[in-house]
Design a protein around this motif. Structure first.
Motif, PDB file in Angstrom:
ATOM      1  N   TYR A  20      34.918 -20.714  44.376  1.00 14.14           N
ATOM      2  CA  TYR A  20      33.709 -21.077  45.112  1.00 14.14           C
ATOM      3  C   TYR A  20      32.652 -19.973  45.070  1.00 14.14           C
ATOM      4  O   TYR A  20      31.767 -19.914  45.917  1.00 14.14           O
ATOM      5  CB  TYR A  20      34.052 -21.408  46.565  1.00 14.14           C
ATOM      6  CG  TYR A  20      35.143 -22.445  46.709  1.00 14.14           C
ATOM      7  CD1 TYR A  20      34.911 -23.773  46.370  1.00 14.14           C
ATOM      8  CD2 TYR A  20      36.392 -22.091  47.177  1.00 14.14           C
ATOM      9  CE1 TYR A  20      35.912 -24.727  46.496  1.00 14.14           C
ATOM     10  CE2 TYR A  20      37.404 -23.040  47.304  1.00 14.14           C
ATOM     11  CZ  TYR A  20      37.159 -24.355  46.960  1.00 14.14           C
ATOM     12  OH  TYR A  20      38.151 -25.290  47.075  1.00 14.14           O
ATOM     13  N   THR A  21      32.758 -19.075  44.103  1.00 14.27           N
ATOM     14  CA  THR A  21      31.813 -17.964  44.000  1.00 14.27           C
ATOM     15  C   THR A  21      31.125 -18.006  42.640  1.00 14.27           C
ATOM     16  O   THR A  21      31.782 -17.894  41.609  1.00 14.27           O
ATOM     17  CB  THR A  21      32.529 -16.606  44.174  1.00 14.27           C
ATOM     18  OG1 THR A  21      33.249 -16.592  45.405  1.00 14.27           O
ATOM     19  CG2 THR A  21      31.520 -15.475  44.165  1.00 14.27           C
ATOM     20  N   ARG A 100      26.558 -15.472  46.893  1.00 13.47           N
ATOM     21  CA  ARG A 100      27.007 -16.219  45.715  1.00 13.47           C
ATOM     22  C   ARG A 100      27.875 -17.405  46.128  1.00 13.47           C
ATOM     23  O   ARG A 100      27.832 -18.462  45.479  1.00 13.47           O
ATOM     24  CB  ARG A 100      27.769 -15.293  44.775  1.00 13.47           C
ATOM     25  CG  ARG A 100      26.868 -14.271  44.068  1.00 13.47           C
ATOM     26  CD  ARG A 100      27.643 -13.059  43.573  1.00 13.47           C
ATOM     27  NE  ARG A 100      28.742 -13.421  42.691  1.00 13.47           N
ATOM     28  CZ  ARG A 100      29.704 -12.565  42.336  1.00 13.47           C
ATOM     29  NH1 ARG A 100      29.702 -11.312  42.809  1.00 13.47           N
ATOM     30  NH2 ARG A 100      30.659 -12.943  41.519  1.00 13.47           N
ATOM     31  N   GLN A 101      28.651 -17.247  47.197  1.00 13.90           N
ATOM     32  CA  GLN A 101      29.438 -18.364  47.710  1.00 13.90           C
ATOM     33  C   GLN A 101      28.530 -19.458  48.275  1.00 13.90           C
ATOM     34  O   GLN A 101      28.747 -20.646  48.039  1.00 13.90           O
ATOM     35  CB  GLN A 101      30.407 -17.880  48.789  1.00 13.90           C
ATOM     36  CG  GLN A 101      31.554 -17.029  48.246  1.00 13.90           C
ATOM     37  CD  GLN A 101      32.462 -16.527  49.351  1.00 13.90           C
ATOM     38  OE1 GLN A 101      32.001 -15.901  50.312  1.00 13.90           O
ATOM     39  NE2 GLN A 101      33.747 -16.788  49.234  1.00 13.90           N
ATOM     40  N   GLY A 180      38.526 -12.373  62.783  1.00 11.68           N
ATOM     41  CA  GLY A 180      39.336 -12.335  61.582  1.00 11.68           C
ATOM     42  C   GLY A 180      38.546 -11.941  60.358  1.00 11.68           C
ATOM     43  O   GLY A 180      37.504 -12.538  60.068  1.00 11.68           O
ATOM     44  N   SER A 181      39.021 -10.944  59.631  1.00 15.51           N
ATOM     45  CA  SER A 181      38.288 -10.427  58.469  1.00 15.51           C
ATOM     46  C   SER A 181      39.254 -10.019  57.373  1.00 15.51           C
ATOM     47  O   SER A 181      40.444  -9.814  57.607  1.00 15.51           O
ATOM     48  CB  SER A 181      37.444  -9.203  58.856  1.00 15.51           C
ATOM     49  OG  SER A 181      36.555  -9.480  59.900  1.00 15.51           O
ATOM     50  N   TRP A 182      38.710  -9.903  56.179  1.00 10.66           N
ATOM     51  CA  TRP A 182      39.394  -9.274  55.062  1.00 10.66           C
ATOM     52  C   TRP A 182      38.767  -7.904  54.846  1.00 10.66           C
ATOM     53  O   TRP A 182      37.658  -7.635  55.306  1.00 10.66           O
ATOM     54  CB  TRP A 182      39.241 -10.116  53.792  1.00 10.66           C
ATOM     55  CG  TRP A 182      40.272 -11.209  53.682  1.00 10.66           C
ATOM     56  CD1 TRP A 182      40.467 -12.239  54.558  1.00 10.66           C
ATOM     57  CD2 TRP A 182      41.230 -11.370  52.639  1.00 10.66           C
ATOM     58  NE1 TRP A 182      41.478 -13.052  54.121  1.00 10.66           N
ATOM     59  CE2 TRP A 182      41.976 -12.540  52.937  1.00 10.66           C
ATOM     60  CE3 TRP A 182      41.527 -10.676  51.474  1.00 10.66           C
ATOM     61  CZ2 TRP A 182      42.994 -13.006  52.120  1.00 10.66           C
ATOM     62  CZ3 TRP A 182      42.541 -11.137  50.654  1.00 10.66           C
ATOM     63  CH2 TRP A 182      43.263 -12.285  50.981  1.00 10.66           C
ATOM     64  N   MET A 183      39.491  -7.036  54.124  1.00 12.22           N
ATOM     65  CA  MET A 183      38.979  -5.703  53.844  1.00 12.22           C
ATOM     66  C   MET A 183      38.938  -5.476  52.331  1.00 12.22           C
ATOM     67  O   MET A 183      39.866  -5.846  51.611  1.00 12.22           O
ATOM     68  CB  MET A 183      39.844  -4.635  54.518  1.00 12.22           C
ATOM     69  CG  MET A 183      39.362  -3.209  54.273  1.00 12.22           C
ATOM     70  SD  MET A 183      40.253  -1.981  55.262  1.00 12.22           S
ATOM     71  CE  MET A 183      39.471  -2.203  56.861  1.00 12.22           C
ATOM     72  N   HIS A 234      35.761 -13.898  54.857  1.00 11.28           N
ATOM     73  CA  HIS A 234      36.260 -14.234  53.528  1.00 11.28           C
ATOM     74  C   HIS A 234      36.120 -15.709  53.192  1.00 11.28           C
ATOM     75  O   HIS A 234      35.850 -16.077  52.042  1.00 11.28           O
ATOM     76  CB  HIS A 234      37.736 -13.810  53.447  1.00 11.28           C
ATOM     77  CG  HIS A 234      38.441 -14.238  52.211  1.00 11.28           C
ATOM     78  ND1 HIS A 234      39.117 -15.440  52.099  1.00 11.28           N
ATOM     79  CD2 HIS A 234      38.573 -13.630  51.005  1.00 11.28           C
ATOM     80  CE1 HIS A 234      39.643 -15.543  50.892  1.00 11.28           C
ATOM     81  NE2 HIS A 234      39.335 -14.467  50.209  1.00 11.28           N
ATOM     82  N   ASP A 235      36.289 -16.584  54.169  1.00 14.27           N
ATOM     83  CA  ASP A 235      36.374 -18.021  53.940  1.00 14.27           C
ATOM     84  C   ASP A 235      34.983 -18.630  53.748  1.00 14.27           C
ATOM     85  O   ASP A 235      34.142 -18.548  54.646  1.00 14.27           O
ATOM     86  CB  ASP A 235      37.072 -18.675  55.133  1.00 14.27           C
ATOM     87  CG  ASP A 235      37.423 -20.135  54.897  1.00 14.27           C
ATOM     88  OD1 ASP A 235      36.825 -20.752  54.001  1.00 14.27           O
ATOM     89  OD2 ASP A 235      38.296 -20.667  55.613  1.00 14.27           O
ATOM     90  N   PRO A 236      34.705 -19.262  52.603  1.00 13.90           N
ATOM     91  CA  PRO A 236      33.380 -19.870  52.401  1.00 13.90           C
ATOM     92  C   PRO A 236      33.072 -20.970  53.399  1.00 13.90           C
ATOM     93  O   PRO A 236      31.898 -21.197  53.718  1.00 13.90           O
ATOM     94  CB  PRO A 236      33.448 -20.406  50.967  1.00 13.90           C
ATOM     95  CG  PRO A 236      34.899 -20.491  50.633  1.00 13.90           C
ATOM     96  CD  PRO A 236      35.553 -19.403  51.413  1.00 13.90           C
TER      97      PRO A 236
END
Length: 284
Positions: A20-21, A100-101, A180-183, A234-236
């Motif tokens: 999706y990017t 971009r997503q 909630g996040s990504w690193m 992180h989640d589009p």
């Protein structure tokens, strides 16, 4: 409606993390190539896409910034948006990836461009540094400056959203996101596992990815002995929901949908209306 997201170097174009990017358009070495080449590059992008959004960090060379504005001016196009991010280079790269997503989801170009300012609030950027003596973007106390001369010193620094500097090994902790996040982690000329073993668990990260350090990071942080990190949404689907829920308006100049108080394409702002008599005042 097709929108291209462009960045000013290849290392700012993070590899797609999912299907999706959209790929990033890379405007490489614009400070070294002839003006005619830059004009041709941008015109080619405009021929393939209806709009172009260029994301760059504050550490991009001044010659690149001048070239971007010159090309936009010479082409006399309101289909080009320049988005200088206040984030450190890795954070700016992450932000470009999020746009971009949104571009993949075919959102309105004015909304995508304005979403950069909205999504910036949800990005936490920092680094582990060997020294803070040349760190200009974050206020550093005298004690930290003095400690920088100790060979074994390491500093954990948050540049955004709330600047913070702590010496690693003390009881002080870096404040992280409350969602909630990504690193994403990018390693320079410094080796440390503190981010993956201590910081990421303390921040309850949902996942951790690694990438190459942007070339602009050393200039932004004042040293090449660093490991840069960034937490992000992180989640589009969450990005789409967040941006879609923001209040929209129509730009009074170029007519595209925008969010916020300024169109990133033409820089127009909503008209200022006269305040009604008595609004905010008490008549005597």
């Amino acid at each position: 409606m097709s929108t291209a997201i462009a960045v000013t170097s290849a290392d700012m174009a993070l590899p797609p993390q999912d299907e999706y990017t959209l790929p990033a358009a890379v405007l490489q070495d614009w400070d070294r190539q002839p003006l005619e080449s830059s004009l041709a590059d941008m015109q080619a992008l405009l021929d393939r896409h209806e709009h172009v959004i260029v994301v760059h960090s504050g550490a991009v060379p001044k010659a690149v910034k001048r070239r971007l504005h010159t090309v936009r001016s010479l082409l006399e196009s309101d289909r080009i948006a320049l988005f200088p991010s206040e984030l450190p280079p890795l954070g700016a790269a992450v932000l470009a990836g999020q746009l971009r997503q949104l571009a993949f989801l075919r959102m309105n170009p004015g909304v995508i461009a304005a979403a950069g300012r909205l999504l910036t609030h949800y990005v936490h950027c920092g680094a582990v540094l060997k020294t803070v003596t040349r760190l200009d973007h974050v206020r550093v106390g005298l004690r930290a400056h003095a400690t920088s001369w100790i060979p074994t010193s390491r500093f954990g620094v948050i540049a955004h959203p709330a600047p913070q500097v702590v010496r690693i090994g003390t009881q002080a902790a870096l404040a992280g996101p409350g969602f909630g996040s990504w690193m994403l982690v990018a390693e320079g000329r410094l080796k440390t596992d503190w981010i993956s073993t201590t910081l990421a668990p303390a921040w309850n990260m949902s996942g951790l990815r690694r990438t190459a350090l942007p070339t602009e990071s050393a200039a932004w942080w004042g040293t090449g002995k660093l490991v840069e990190f960034c937490s992000y949404l992180h989640d589009p689907a969450i990005l789409h929901q967040l941006v879609s829920s923001a209040r929209r308006s129509v730009c009074r100049w170029c007519g595209i949908d925008v969010i916020g108080d300024r169109c990133v394409f033409c820089s127009a702002t909503p008209p200022v209306h006269d305040q009604p008599v008595g609004a905010g005042h008490r008549l005597s």
